[in-house]
Structure formats: structure tokens, C-alpha cells
Design a protein around this motif. Structure first.
Motif, PDB file in Angstrom:
ATOM      1  N   PHE A 264       0.897  -1.307   0.028  1.00 49.36           N
ATOM      2  CA  PHE A 264       0.076  -0.155   0.044  1.00 49.36           C
ATOM      3  C   PHE A 264       0.886   1.150  -0.068  1.00 49.36           C
ATOM      4  CE2 PHE A 264      -3.129  -3.211   1.676  1.00 49.36           C
ATOM      5  CZ  PHE A 264      -4.199  -2.830   0.922  1.00 49.36           C
ATOM      6  N   TYR A 265       1.988   1.118   0.729  1.00 46.50           N
ATOM      7  CA  TYR A 265       2.778   2.556   0.856  1.00 46.50           C
ATOM      8  C   TYR A 265       3.524   2.466  -0.486  1.00 46.50           C
ATOM      9  CZ  TYR A 265       6.671   5.371   2.033  1.00 46.50           C
ATOM     10  OH  TYR A 265       7.574   6.222   1.966  1.00 46.50           O
ATOM     11  N   GLU A 266       4.013   1.605  -1.043  1.00 41.93           N
ATOM     12  CA  GLU A 266       4.762   1.723  -2.434  1.00 41.93           C
ATOM     13  C   GLU A 266       3.745   2.090  -3.130  1.00 41.93           C
ATOM     14  OE1 GLU A 266       6.065  -2.108  -3.314  1.00 41.93           O
ATOM     15  OE2 GLU A 266       7.634  -2.063  -1.773  1.00 41.93           O
ATOM     16  N   ALA A 267       2.406   1.735  -3.611  1.00 43.09           N
ATOM     17  CA  ALA A 267       1.577   2.311  -4.351  1.00 43.09           C
ATOM     18  C   ALA A 267       1.183   3.763  -4.143  1.00 43.09           C
ATOM     19  CB  ALA A 267       0.158   1.421  -4.388  1.00 43.09           C
ATOM     20  N   CYS A 268       1.031   4.208  -2.804  1.00 48.65           N
ATOM     21  CA  CYS A 268       0.899   5.382  -2.320  1.00 48.65           C
ATOM     22  C   CYS A 268       1.840   6.342  -2.690  1.00 48.65           C
ATOM     23  CB  CYS A 268       0.540   5.314  -0.800  1.00 48.65           C
ATOM     24  SG  CYS A 268       0.048   7.176  -0.141  1.00 48.65           S
ATOM     25  N   LEU A 269       3.075   5.957  -2.617  1.00 52.38           N
ATOM     26  CA  LEU A 269       4.233   6.799  -2.686  1.00 52.38           C
ATOM     27  C   LEU A 269       4.265   7.322  -4.299  1.00 52.38           C
ATOM     28  CD1 LEU A 269       6.482   8.220  -1.889  1.00 52.38           C
ATOM     29  CD2 LEU A 269       7.953   6.129  -1.984  1.00 52.38           C
ATOM     30  N   PHE A 270       4.200   5.939  -5.215  1.00 53.05           N
ATOM     31  CA  PHE A 270       3.958   6.325  -6.730  1.00 53.05           C
ATOM     32  C   PHE A 270       3.110   7.193  -6.967  1.00 53.05           C
ATOM     33  CE2 PHE A 270       2.328   5.360 -10.679  1.00 53.05           C
ATOM     34  CZ  PHE A 270       3.466   5.003 -11.490  1.00 53.05           C
ATOM     35  N   ASN A 271       2.022   7.091  -6.544  1.00 50.94           N
ATOM     36  CA  ASN A 271       0.616   7.929  -6.886  1.00 50.94           C
ATOM     37  C   ASN A 271       1.177   9.651  -6.261  1.00 50.94           C
ATOM     38  OD1 ASN A 271      -0.370   5.859  -7.936  1.00 50.94           O
ATOM     39  ND2 ASN A 271      -2.214   5.857  -6.387  1.00 50.94           N
ATOM     40  N   SER A 272       1.497   9.616  -5.019  1.00 48.51           N
ATOM     41  CA  SER A 272       1.878  10.971  -4.476  1.00 48.51           C
ATOM     42  C   SER A 272       2.902  11.503  -5.083  1.00 48.51           C
ATOM     43  CB  SER A 272       2.147  10.652  -2.846  1.00 48.51           C
ATOM     44  OG  SER A 272       2.451  11.725  -2.205  1.00 48.51           O
ATOM     45  N   CYS A 273       3.909  10.840  -5.926  1.00 51.65           N
ATOM     46  CA  CYS A 273       5.031  11.748  -6.558  1.00 51.65           C
ATOM     47  C   CYS A 273       4.477  12.131  -7.733  1.00 51.65           C
ATOM     48  CB  CYS A 273       5.932  10.467  -6.936  1.00 51.65           C
ATOM     49  SG  CYS A 273       7.035  10.176  -5.449  1.00 51.65           S
ATOM     50  N   LEU A 274       3.541  11.349  -8.445  1.00 51.74           N
ATOM     51  CA  LEU A 274       2.818  11.822  -9.745  1.00 51.74           C
ATOM     52  C   LEU A 274       2.098  13.072  -9.522  1.00 51.74           C
ATOM     53  CD1 LEU A 274       1.244   8.614 -11.151  1.00 51.74           C
ATOM     54  CD2 LEU A 274       2.935  10.021 -12.272  1.00 51.74           C
ATOM     55  N   GLU A 275       1.244  13.252  -8.450  1.00 56.30           N
ATOM     56  CA  GLU A 275       0.547  14.303  -7.947  1.00 56.30           C
ATOM     57  C   GLU A 275       0.238  14.367  -6.747  1.00 56.30           C
ATOM     58  OE1 GLU A 275      -3.428  16.280  -9.906  1.00 56.30           O
ATOM     59  OE2 GLU A 275      -2.005  15.708 -11.260  1.00 56.30           O
ATOM     60  N   ARG A 276       0.129  15.661  -5.990  1.00 54.92           N
ATOM     61  CA  ARG A 276      -0.298  15.740  -4.553  1.00 54.92           C
ATOM     62  C   ARG A 276      -1.382  15.071  -4.023  1.00 54.92           C
ATOM     63  NH1 ARG A 276       1.326  19.771  -1.965  1.00 54.92           N
ATOM     64  NH2 ARG A 276      -0.372  19.479  -0.073  1.00 54.92           N
ATOM     65  N   ASP A 277      -2.546  14.938  -4.856  1.00 55.60           N
ATOM     66  CA  ASP A 277      -3.900  14.469  -4.266  1.00 55.60           C
ATOM     67  C   ASP A 277      -3.921  12.833  -4.409  1.00 55.60           C
ATOM     68  OD1 ASP A 277      -4.535  16.987  -3.526  1.00 55.60           O
ATOM     69  OD2 ASP A 277      -5.576  17.372  -5.706  1.00 55.60           O
ATOM     70  N   LEU A 278      -3.147  12.277  -5.457  1.00 55.21           N
ATOM     71  CA  LEU A 278      -3.527  11.015  -5.360  1.00 55.21           C
ATOM     72  C   LEU A 278      -2.979   9.817  -4.517  1.00 55.21           C
ATOM     73  CD1 LEU A 278      -2.089  11.017  -9.438  1.00 55.21           C
ATOM     74  CD2 LEU A 278      -4.358  11.535  -8.256  1.00 55.21           C
ATOM     75  N   HIS A 279      -2.341  10.339  -3.352  1.00 55.80           N
ATOM     76  CA  HIS A 279      -2.345   9.385  -2.422  1.00 55.80           C
ATOM     77  C   HIS A 279      -3.624   9.013  -1.887  1.00 55.80           C
ATOM     78  CE1 HIS A 279      -2.706  13.431  -0.450  1.00 55.80           C
ATOM     79  NE2 HIS A 279      -2.784  12.578   0.964  1.00 55.80           N
ATOM     80  N   CYS A 280      -4.782   9.690  -1.808  1.00 54.79           N
ATOM     81  CA  CYS A 280      -5.916   9.494  -1.085  1.00 54.79           C
ATOM     82  C   CYS A 280      -6.462   8.145  -1.517  1.00 54.79           C
ATOM     83  CB  CYS A 280      -6.962  10.470  -1.220  1.00 54.79           C
ATOM     84  SG  CYS A 280      -6.409  12.425  -0.737  1.00 54.79           S
ATOM     85  N   GLY A 281      -6.466   7.902  -2.569  1.00 56.60           N
ATOM     86  CA  GLY A 281      -7.492   6.669  -3.016  1.00 56.60           C
ATOM     87  C   GLY A 281      -6.668   5.455  -2.357  1.00 56.60           C
ATOM     88  N   ILE A 282      -5.385   5.377  -2.428  1.00 55.76           N
ATOM     89  CA  ILE A 282      -4.681   4.034  -1.620  1.00 55.76           C
ATOM     90  C   ILE A 282      -5.041   4.144  -0.293  1.00 55.76           C
ATOM     91  CG2 ILE A 282      -2.490   3.127  -1.342  1.00 55.76           C
ATOM     92  CD1 ILE A 282      -3.167   2.854  -4.079  1.00 55.76           C
ATOM     93  N   ILE A 283      -4.783   5.301   0.496  1.00 51.27           N
ATOM     94  CA  ILE A 283      -4.845   5.411   1.814  1.00 51.27           C
ATOM     95  C   ILE A 283      -6.415   4.874   2.322  1.00 51.27           C
ATOM     96  CG2 ILE A 283      -4.904   6.591   4.032  1.00 51.27           C
ATOM     97  CD1 ILE A 283      -2.508   8.217   2.587  1.00 51.27           C
ATOM     98  N   GLY A 284      -7.236   5.518   1.565  1.00 47.70           N
ATOM     99  CA  GLY A 284      -8.728   5.218   1.791  1.00 47.70           C
ATOM    100  C   GLY A 284      -9.140   3.820   1.498  1.00 47.70           C
ATOM    101  N   ASP A 285      -8.498   3.102   0.507  1.00 50.05           N
ATOM    102  CA  ASP A 285      -8.814   1.935   0.183  1.00 50.05           C
ATOM    103  C   ASP A 285      -8.347   0.825   1.605  1.00 50.05           C
ATOM    104  OD1 ASP A 285      -9.389  -0.692  -1.024  1.00 50.05           O
ATOM    105  OD2 ASP A 285      -7.382  -0.657  -2.198  1.00 50.05           O
ATOM    106  N   TYR A 286      -7.189   1.219   2.106  1.00 50.48           N
ATOM    107  CA  TYR A 286      -6.501   0.436   3.287  1.00 50.48           C
ATOM    108  C   TYR A 286      -7.651   0.855   4.282  1.00 50.48           C
ATOM    109  CZ  TYR A 286      -3.391  -1.450   6.650  1.00 50.48           C
ATOM    110  OH  TYR A 286      -3.004  -2.082   7.793  1.00 50.48           O
ATOM    111  N   ALA A 287      -7.873   2.157   4.459  1.00 47.06           N
ATOM    112  CA  ALA A 287      -8.840   2.219   5.648  1.00 47.06           C
ATOM    113  C   ALA A 287     -10.342   1.720   5.629  1.00 47.06           C
ATOM    114  CB  ALA A 287      -9.003   3.766   5.813  1.00 47.06           C
TER     115      ALA A 287
END
Length: 340
Positions: A264-287
Motif C-alpha cells: 500500500f505504501y509503495e503504491a501510495c508513494l508512486f501516486n503521491s509523486c505523480l501528483e499531490r492529491d493521488l495518495h488519497c485513494g490508496i490510503i482510503g482503500d486501506y482504511a
């Protein structure tokens, strides 16, 4: 059970996430027909949503599956197609168009439906289908087959997911991997995509469109300055296996049953590096996965339900919308119950 997610990156059934940015039609997940278990096919098509975002997002899906009267050798009875008609830049927007056909009887259950006045719930012995609307536009679709395969496509970050039970273990194919509790094959997929995107994309492409492209593997974090990379990592720190920020270290306490959080962290970091808002989907999925097995009102539930405000995301967690999943495993079946 296992699930796959098609998002800005593909999360395989075995938990590995990798970026795939082709915009052709591809097989996301397939299971072969067997004498005692009916198969299915889920294809997806991506699009580039806006600039400067360099990846692709899920835009269209085709889901073909059998009914309860399945006999080995039958053609798949039902065809469910959904596409996003909204082409705006905002990741929260969606206006889905749904077509649903019974190939056996010829009945067109939904014929390119894109606006509804209220949520639609269909339940038969062959399927359960739900269309959710917001201001008349369809923004979320869910399908559960008679063999308890569960599929949804949501406006939240244009995210699609597929759950399968253990009947399908070791028999899956497609971009979502083979579901054998070993992610080594999926790691090889990511390497192959990086080495030769054309050959990789050709392997999974299911149409003959010669105007699309398979894209190239993105390495967004390598392009960032040290400060930008640190900011991207901080946005995902809460879902790291060992958070560096002290106030994040116990936030997901009680979710250990989900296993190691590193994918989850690796996917979140990939998205977050692409654009600042894209981390939310991965964290929300885990939650959401953790909350599905928590008791509303408990200390863990109340803390984890606050993940959105804790991480600077917009999505809230009203109790009425939390997905609850109870799995009752038999010899050959798993039953899914969703309270929404």
C-alpha cells in the motif's frame, strides 16, 4: 478472498502494485470456465485524464459472467458495460453510462443509461446490481454474480475493483495476476513492462485498435527534488509499515490482520509523486478494508474513520457508507454481504 484494483496503478490479487499506463482495451482479470466453477472476464480501458498528469486512469470496463444456471460449455450469459462520460480534469467527477444485456434471452436490462432519478437495486438469483446516483448522474456501479464475484467502479479517483473467492485461486490471468499468494510473478510483470512496453501490452490487449498505445513505465519519484520527494513520502507515511512521523505510528493500530502494509505504501508513494492529491485513494482503500471488520463506535473505528482529515483528503467516512464484508467460507463458496 482476494481483490484487484485498477486505479492510477494496478494492484494485483497477490498484493503487488505496479504502474501500467496503456490506453488500449486490456484484460484486467479472467477466470476459465470449469465444470464446477463458472468463469468470467473483466476488461478495462484507460485514458489520460489531464495534463500535466502523465499516467492513465480507468475509464471503461466490460464484465462478462455466467448466471446461476451455468453448465460447463455455455457462453457467458450476461454482459455489463460501463464507461465514464465525464472528461473534466477533476478526479472526483464521474458520469457513468451503463449497458447490461442478458445474452441468453436477448433482454436489454439497461440500454446506455446515464441518468437516473434515484438509486437502482436489482436482485435476482443470477446477480445483484446497484447503480448509485448523485444529482441524477450515475457515479458508482456494483455487480455481484451468482458465484459471488464482486465488481465495482467508483467515481472516487476513477477506481475499479474486483473481489474473487478462493474458488478462483491459482486460475486467474490478466493484468491483476494469478492469485497464488506469491507476488513474484507480478514483480516480473513490472520488470517486463519497463523493459518492453509494446510486447507487454500486446500480451494483454483484447481489441485490435491500432490508434492506442501501451505507454511507458513511469518513475515519477526519480524526477522529484529531495524536498518534493520528502513531501510525497510524508503524505503516505501514515500507511507505511513503520511510519517515521510519530503521530502516525499508531493510527492504523488494530489493522494488522490485513498483513504487511508495504504494498500500500509503495503504491501510495508512486501516486503521491505523480501528483499531490493521488495518495488519497490508496490510503482510503486501506482504511476501508480495516473498517469493514471494525465495530462502529469502537475506539479503532472512530480513529480510523478520521483518515481523510488526517491525511488532507476530501473523502469523509459516514457510517452509512462504510463497506462491511462478512466472509462465510464453505468448501467451494464464499458469500459476500455488503451494507451500504
Amino acid at each position: 478472498y482476494a481483490y484487484c484494483r485498477s486505479h492510477y496503478a494496478t494492484r494485483t490479487f497477490d498484493g503487488y502494485a505496479y504502474g501500467f499506463h496503456g490506453n488500449c482495451r486490456y484484460n484486467l482479470a479472467s477466470a476459465p470456465d470449469k465444470e464446477d466453477v463458472s468463469g468470467f472476464v473483466l476488461d478495462s480501458k484507460n485514458r489520460k485524464p489531464y495534463l500535466p498528469f502523465r499516467g492513465t486512469v480507468t475509464d471503461e470496463l466490460w464484465f462478462d459472467f455466467h448466471g446461476s444456471n451455468y453448465v460447463f460449455g455455455d457462453e457467458k450469459r450476461f454482459s455489463f458495460h460501463v464507461r465514464n462520460l465525464d472528461d473534466s480534469e477533476y478526479f472526483y467527477n464521474a458520469r457513468f453510462e451503463v449497458t447490461f444485456i442478458d445474452n441468453q434471452t436477448g433482454e436489454i436490462i439497461f440500454d446506455a443509461v446515464s441518468t437516473i432519478s434515484s438509486n437502482i437495486y436489482l436482485s435476482t438469483e443470477d446477480y445483484r446490481v446497484t447503480l448509485y446516483q448523485s444529482n441524477g448522474d450515475i457515479v458508482n456501479v456494483r455487480v455481484i454474480t451468482s458465484n459471488n464475484v464482486y465488481f465495482y467502479f467508483s467515481r472516487y479517483y476513477w477506481s475499479a475493483a474486483l473481489w474473487v473467492n478462493r474458488c478462483y485461486k491459482n486460475s486467474m490471468t490478466g493484468l491483476c495476476g494469478n492469485y497464488n499468494n506469491n507476488d513474484s510473478e507480478e514483480r516480473i510483470l513490472a520488470i517486463e513492462y519497463a523493459d518492453e512496453s509494446e510486447d507487454f501490452g500486446d500480451r494483454f490487449q483484447t481489441d485490435d485498435d491500432d490508434t492506442c498505445a501501451h505507454g511507458e513505465r513511469l518513475r515519477p519519484c526519480e524526477d522529484l527534488s529531495s524536498a518534493a520527494y520528502d513531501a510525497a513520502a510524508d503524505r503516505c507515511d501514515i500507511v507505511d509499515q513503520n511510519p517515521r512521523i510519530s503521530e502516525n505510528q499508531n493510527f492504523f493500530r488494530g489493522c494488522e490482520f490485513l498483513g504487511n502494509r508495504s504494498p500500500f505504501y509503495e503504491a501510495c508513494l508512486f501516486n503521491s509523486c505523480l501528483e499531490r492529491d493521488l495518495h488519497c485513494g490508496i490510503i482510503g482503500d486501506y482504511a476501508s478494508q480495516c473498517l469493514s471488520r471494525k465495530v462502529p463506535g469502537s475506539a479503532d473505528y472512530e480513529r480510523i474513520c478520521d483518515w481523510a482529515s488526517k491525511t488532507g483528503c476530501e473523502e469523509e467516512c459516514p457510517a452509512s457508507q462504510v463497506r462491511t464484508i462478512v466472509f462465510i467460507q464453505g468448501v467451494k463458496t464464499a458469500r459476500f454481504f455488503f451494507n451500504l
